[in-house]
Design an enzyme around this catalytic site. Structure first.
Site, PDB file in Angstrom:
ATOM      1  N   GLY A 238       0.765  -1.242   0.000  1.00 24.17           N
ATOM      2  CA  GLY A 238       0.000   0.000   0.000  1.00 24.17           C
ATOM      3  C   GLY A 238       0.791   1.285   0.000  1.00 24.17           C
ATOM      4  O   GLY A 238       0.214   2.364  -0.179  1.00 24.17           O
ATOM      5  N   GLU A 274       4.032  -6.740   1.493  1.00 27.84           N
ATOM      6  CA  GLU A 274       3.487  -7.037   0.160  1.00 27.84           C
ATOM      7  C   GLU A 274       3.468  -5.805  -0.741  1.00 27.84           C
ATOM      8  O   GLU A 274       2.411  -5.377  -1.199  1.00 27.84           O
ATOM      9  CB  GLU A 274       2.059  -7.587   0.322  1.00 27.84           C
ATOM     10  CG  GLU A 274       1.954  -8.801   1.233  1.00 27.84           C
ATOM     11  CD  GLU A 274       0.503  -9.130   1.627  1.00 27.84           C
ATOM     12  OE1 GLU A 274      -0.401  -8.317   1.351  1.00 27.84           O
ATOM     13  OE2 GLU A 274       0.296 -10.205   2.209  1.00 27.84           O
ATOM     14  N   ARG A 277       2.781  -1.511  -6.001  1.00 28.34           N
ATOM     15  CA  ARG A 277       2.940  -0.239  -6.696  1.00 28.34           C
ATOM     16  C   ARG A 277       4.314   0.388  -6.478  1.00 28.34           C
ATOM     17  O   ARG A 277       4.942   0.879  -7.411  1.00 28.34           O
ATOM     18  CB  ARG A 277       1.852   0.722  -6.196  1.00 28.34           C
ATOM     19  CG  ARG A 277       1.715   1.991  -7.001  1.00 28.34           C
ATOM     20  CD  ARG A 277       0.743   2.940  -6.307  1.00 28.34           C
ATOM     21  NE  ARG A 277      -0.543   2.340  -6.011  1.00 28.34           N
ATOM     22  CZ  ARG A 277      -1.585   2.332  -6.833  1.00 28.34           C
ATOM     23  NH1 ARG A 277      -1.480   2.904  -8.009  1.00 28.34           N
ATOM     24  NH2 ARG A 277      -2.729   1.772  -6.487  1.00 28.34           N
ATOM     25  N   ARG A 313      -6.579   3.146 -15.345  1.00 33.46           N
ATOM     26  CA  ARG A 313      -6.529   3.859 -14.063  1.00 33.46           C
ATOM     27  C   ARG A 313      -7.201   5.232 -14.092  1.00 33.46           C
ATOM     28  O   ARG A 313      -7.970   5.554 -13.188  1.00 33.46           O
ATOM     29  CB  ARG A 313      -5.079   3.985 -13.564  1.00 33.46           C
ATOM     30  CG  ARG A 313      -4.403   2.635 -13.291  1.00 33.46           C
ATOM     31  CD  ARG A 313      -3.043   2.782 -12.611  1.00 33.46           C
ATOM     32  NE  ARG A 313      -3.185   3.321 -11.285  1.00 33.46           N
ATOM     33  CZ  ARG A 313      -2.932   4.578 -10.947  1.00 33.46           C
ATOM     34  NH1 ARG A 313      -2.460   5.433 -11.839  1.00 33.46           N
ATOM     35  NH2 ARG A 313      -3.128   4.984  -9.730  1.00 33.46           N
ATOM     36  N   CYS A 345     -14.630   4.306 -27.556  1.00 30.11           N
ATOM     37  CA  CYS A 345     -15.878   5.071 -27.584  1.00 30.11           C
ATOM     38  C   CYS A 345     -16.517   5.149 -26.208  1.00 30.11           C
ATOM     39  O   CYS A 345     -17.543   4.518 -25.940  1.00 30.11           O
ATOM     40  CB  CYS A 345     -16.807   4.462 -28.618  1.00 30.11           C
ATOM     41  SG  CYS A 345     -16.093   4.632 -30.257  1.00 30.11           S
ATOM     42  N   TYR A 374      -0.598  -1.706 -12.038  1.00 24.46           N
ATOM     43  CA  TYR A 374      -2.023  -1.616 -12.338  1.00 24.46           C
ATOM     44  C   TYR A 374      -2.241  -1.012 -13.732  1.00 24.46           C
ATOM     45  O   TYR A 374      -3.178  -0.263 -13.956  1.00 24.46           O
ATOM     46  CB  TYR A 374      -2.766  -0.833 -11.232  1.00 24.46           C
ATOM     47  CG  TYR A 374      -2.466  -1.421  -9.861  1.00 24.46           C
ATOM     48  CD1 TYR A 374      -3.007  -2.648  -9.494  1.00 24.46           C
ATOM     49  CD2 TYR A 374      -1.586  -0.796  -8.976  1.00 24.46           C
ATOM     50  CE1 TYR A 374      -2.697  -3.233  -8.276  1.00 24.46           C
ATOM     51  CE2 TYR A 374      -1.271  -1.375  -7.750  1.00 24.46           C
ATOM     52  CZ  TYR A 374      -1.824  -2.588  -7.411  1.00 24.46           C
ATOM     53  OH  TYR A 374      -1.512  -3.171  -6.206  1.00 24.46           O
TER      54      TYR A 374
HETATM   55  C1  LIG Z   1      -3.078  -5.028  -3.884  1.00 23.14           C
HETATM   56  C2  LIG Z   1      -2.528  -5.643  -2.667  1.00 23.14           C
HETATM   57  C3  LIG Z   1      -1.222  -5.361  -2.262  1.00 23.14           C
HETATM   58  C4  LIG Z   1      -0.313  -4.397  -2.976  1.00 23.14           C
HETATM   59  O1  LIG Z   1      -0.728  -3.081  -2.826  1.00 23.14           O
HETATM   60  P1  LIG Z   1       0.223  -1.907  -3.395  1.00 23.14           P
HETATM   61  O2  LIG Z   1      -0.554  -0.683  -3.111  1.00 23.14           O
HETATM   62  O3  LIG Z   1       0.397  -2.152  -4.831  1.00 23.14           O
HETATM   63  O4  LIG Z   1       1.483  -1.973  -2.627  1.00 23.14           O
HETATM   64  C5  LIG Z   1      -0.739  -6.020  -1.154  1.00 23.14           C
HETATM   65  N1  LIG Z   1      -1.509  -6.903  -0.463  1.00 23.14           N
HETATM   66  C6  LIG Z   1      -2.775  -7.187  -0.825  1.00 23.14           C
HETATM   67  C7  LIG Z   1      -3.564  -8.162  -0.040  1.00 23.14           C
HETATM   68  C8  LIG Z   1      -3.338  -6.571  -1.942  1.00 23.14           C
HETATM   69  O5  LIG Z   1      -4.582  -6.855  -2.289  1.00 23.14           O
END
Ligand SMILES: *Cc1c(COP(=O)(O)O)cnc(C)c1O
Length: 421
Positions: A238, A274, A277, A313, A345, A374
């Site tokens: 995130g 995790e 982005r 996006r 379109c 993304y």
């Molecule tokens: C999408 C997602 C991420 C990655 O989020 P980023 O904003 O790309 O870092 C990590 N964990 C889970 C469970 C997700 O769904």
């Protein structure tokens, strides 16, 4: 920082001239930079505690060559489908570095993950827990489980990429955590290993992370007191990236890592992170050619050959992408305000509104920046436009890592039933 820049008047991906590349592979196409992927991964790895499992979020960019690049640096994977699991394994990511998230894992997906022997299931509901126990029993295995907790924290990001509020579909409500772990402890084919949280994406402020991490650590302590083994704390992804070069200080991975270390200090738990982005977004661009420059009544439109089917996006969550001319403009050349739009379109097929750019004409190339996460993964074939191909650059070398599907190949994916023939 990334490795896309002007050299000798032409925008380059590392050592590769993007005008020449466009002539070779055709437009539109995605272009990823190995050096940028590596740089972002290394910065992140250096920022978090040493033993952390960095499970790259495959949904951000699932291209096999990108996954392989990260695998070579030691990355694991966070997957959210059986297809992503397959990709991660195909890229050589060891099963014991793979975590599986997502609210709707099917029986077939649970079987595939159990058979592969993944590191952890991030379970998002009690019914999923029961399904997993049943499948594990059938296979004679025990499934390593962490519950994803919904901490009811506002990530202060776009509503469509917020996942940590009680109103969203994600995770177990904090009030039911104790009962969920007690239920899991009774299941023979479930092994409780940890706790998990992920509150959303493109978060540019550390405060929501601090709130969520503190909440998770507090719950981990409570669960330990209840007798559960919480040896892993998965803090999700995130962390945001700067999409525009003109404002927004970049979120600092070092500060983020230090925050995670501080809040989990003394827990003796292995951390899992995790990021998606943060690693991939600024490592990719979408290169597109101007089809027409059109004067409207109130606006000037640059109609380019990439569309919302290639990069959704902006249409999906009002995302901002910087756009540059591939031919470097001179400082004194005339500029124009354009709406940069695709050929699809739909009025929402717009990449930028009222954007200041050098004057451009049919045939000129533009690069849509920060498109590595993304982007290609969300592409579709809307308007019967097969998704743009993907190219990976390394130094002066490049390779097409997902070829363009031509219109005939796309047509061949469909069938006319016997009664219509
Ligand atoms: C999408 C997602 C991420 C990655 O989020 P980023 O904003 O790309 O870092 C990590 N964990 C889970 C469970 C997700 O769904």
């Amino acid at each position: 920082m990334n490795h896309f820049s002007y050299r000798d008047g032409i925008f380059h991906a590392e050592g590769v001239d993007l005008a020449k590349l466009a002539a070779e592979v055709g437009t539109p196409f995605y272009c990823y930079s190995t050096a940028t992927l590596e740089r972002h991964y290394r910065i992140f790895a250096a920022a978090v505690p040493k033993d952390t499992l960095i499970a790259f979020s495959v949904k951000a960019n699932g291209n096999l060559a990108v996954l392989k690049t990260l695998q070579k640096l030691g990355a694991g994977a966070d997957v959210v489908s059986g297809g992503e699991l397959k990709k991660a394994l195909a890229a050589g990511i060891a099963a014991d570095k793979i975590v599986f998230s997502g609210v709707g894992k099917t029986k077939a997906e649970l079987i595939a993950a159990l058979e592969a022997g993944i590191y952890q299931f991030n379970v998002e509901s009690e019914p999923e827990l029961l399904a997993l126990d049943k499948v594990a029993a059938e296979l004679g295995k025990r499934a390593p489980v962490a519950f994803r907790i919904n901490p009811d924290v506002d990530a202060k990001t776009h509503a469509k990429i917020s996942t940590g509020l009680a109103e969203t579909k994600f995770g177990i409500p904090a009030g039911r955590v104790r009962a969920a772990y007690a239920a899991a402890a009774k299941l023979k084919h479930i092994e409780i290993v940890g706790i998990d949280v992920h509150i959303g994406s493109q978060i540019t402020d550390l405060e929501p992370f601090a709130a969520a991490f503190a909440r998770i650590v507090e719950l981990a302590r409570m669960l330990r007191a209840d007798g559960h083994t919480i040896s892993r704390i998965d803090l999700g992804g995130g962390l945001g990236v700067p999409y525009r070069t003109d404002n927004l200080p970049p979120p600092d991975p070092a500060a983020y890592g230090a925050l995670a270390a501080k809040l989990t200090k003394g827990m003796g738990a292995r951390l899992i992170m995790e990021p998606g982005r943060l690693i991939a977004a600024n490592a990719g661009i979408l290169v597109s050619r101007v089809i027409y420059s059109k004067r409207g009544e109130k606006r000037n439109f640059l109609i380019v050959d990439a569309g919302m089917n290639d990069l959704v996006r902006p249409a999906l969550y009002d995302a901002f992408h910087d756009i540059v001319s591939v031919r470097e403009p001179s400082p004194d050349e005339p500029r124009e305000r354009y709406d940069v739009v695709g050929p699809v379109c739909e009025s929402s097929d717009i990449f930028a509104a009222d954007r200041d750019l050098p004057q451009l004409a049919a045939g000129d190339l533009v690069a849509i920046l920060t498109a590595g996460a993304y982007g290609a993964v969300m592409s579709s074939a809307y308007n019967a436009r097969p998704p743009a191909p993907e190219v990976l650059v390394k130094g002066g070398e490049w390779a097409v890592v997902r070829p363009r599907m031509d219109d005939d190949a796309y047509l061949a994916t469909e069938r006319i039933p016997g009664w219509l023939r």
